[in-house]
Design an enzyme around this catalytic site. Sequence first.
Site, PDB file in Angstrom:
ATOM      1  N   GLU A  99     -49.468  44.826  85.528  1.00  0.00           N
ATOM      2  CA  GLU A  99     -49.020  45.099  84.015  1.00  0.00           C
ATOM      3  C   GLU A  99     -47.526  44.696  84.029  1.00  0.00           C
ATOM      4  OE1 GLU A  99     -49.605  49.024  81.826  1.00  0.00           O
ATOM      5  OE2 GLU A  99     -47.652  48.913  81.036  1.00  0.00           O
ATOM      6  N   ARG A 118     -52.302  45.534  76.251  1.00  0.00           N
ATOM      7  CA  ARG A 118     -51.330  45.387  77.095  1.00  0.00           C
ATOM      8  C   ARG A 118     -50.916  43.950  77.123  1.00  0.00           C
ATOM      9  NH1 ARG A 118     -51.221  49.855  76.547  1.00  0.00           N
ATOM     10  NH2 ARG A 118     -50.562  51.550  78.012  1.00  0.00           N
ATOM     11  N   SER A 171     -46.403  52.385  84.237  1.00  0.00           N
ATOM     12  CA  SER A 171     -47.604  51.702  84.913  1.00  0.00           C
ATOM     13  C   SER A 171     -47.494  50.526  85.773  1.00  0.00           C
ATOM     14  CB  SER A 171     -48.689  51.786  83.923  1.00  0.00           C
ATOM     15  OG  SER A 171     -48.986  52.823  83.454  1.00  0.00           O
TER      16      SER A 171
END
Length: 316
Positions: A301, A180, A231
């Site tokens: 995130e 990520r 998320s």
Amino acid sequence: MIATSTLPLERLQTAFPGRLQFDEPLARYTAALVGGPAEVFLIVDSADELAEAVELLWQDDIPHTILGGGSNVLVSDAGVRGVVILNRARRVEFQLSGQNPTVLAESGANFGSLARQAANKSLSGLEWAAGIPGTVGGAVFGNAGAHDGDMAGNLQVAEMLHRANGREIWPVEKMEFVYRGSVLKETPGETVVLSATLKLEHRAPEVIQEKMNKFLTHRRQTQPPGASMGSMFKNPTGDFSGRLIDVAGLKGTRVGGAEISHLHGNFFVNTGQATATDVYNLIQRAKQIVAEKFSVQLELEIALIGDWNEATWIVR
Ligand code: EPU
């Protein structure tokens, strides 16, 4: 009319006549449907327009933010100073000849829809991206991933605009992809993704479809529909943020109109009237309780965009 901005916008106005909007509410351009206005707002429709706009903003030292699908961002209620560019550069070109098919997609193309288009052409490689919200540019920036795939596994090259060097072609290695993340995320303001060329493979359509259906079913069963940012936290090494938030008993916790999903602990949903501050306070609560119970520091995130007070920035 530049009534509500004191920025030196003359050159941008000349390049994009009649297209600058002022105090444009951003909530409608985000997946979570929260956030205040952009001081100045410009929609670009091609990679060339994106490059032209950003070059002018760099030359005139005007702060700017590029918004793609708005799916991985929390825009502050106070809004965003400077120019917000909404990236609608969506041209997609498949290269089907030869053993190694590819697709070149401009950075504002919707990634999930690109995955469907590839599947419809019997091209495999993007099954994992079925149903993913957001744009190709955002997926490169944050190394989007799901199931068995991520952008690092698909990208061949990207056309970039670099603040000092102009347009450049970057091979995948130069992105320094990690879980990520990418070098782009570490060097904000230096580069812009203009387009990406992704590797694909010819494969039987029923094989592709079966895999995509499996992933889509998992997504439908485990992730809530409606307004959210996907998320919220990255998964900590060796564990899952959703599991930790779940075991901490936080599912269903609400602040104002923001709620931790009953279906998945790492999804924070806007139940209708949430503000960005509600979401932010819910983030803080989840971080604090998970830290107390499991000694794990959850890391966002999503990106926080716009004017946040100093306390807000501590969570990054
Ligand atoms: N879990 C719980 N309780 C919950 C949620 C999850 O116990 O409330 C457990 C699950 O049972 C499973 C584990 O946690 O054992 C992992 O859950 P899941 O399969 O839903 O995957 P995830 O790690 O939470 C990641 C990506 C998602 C991607 C899915 C599917 C991250 C941060 N998220 O979620 O990506 O869709 O895998 O591959 O890596 C996104 O990045 O925005 C995103 C949605």
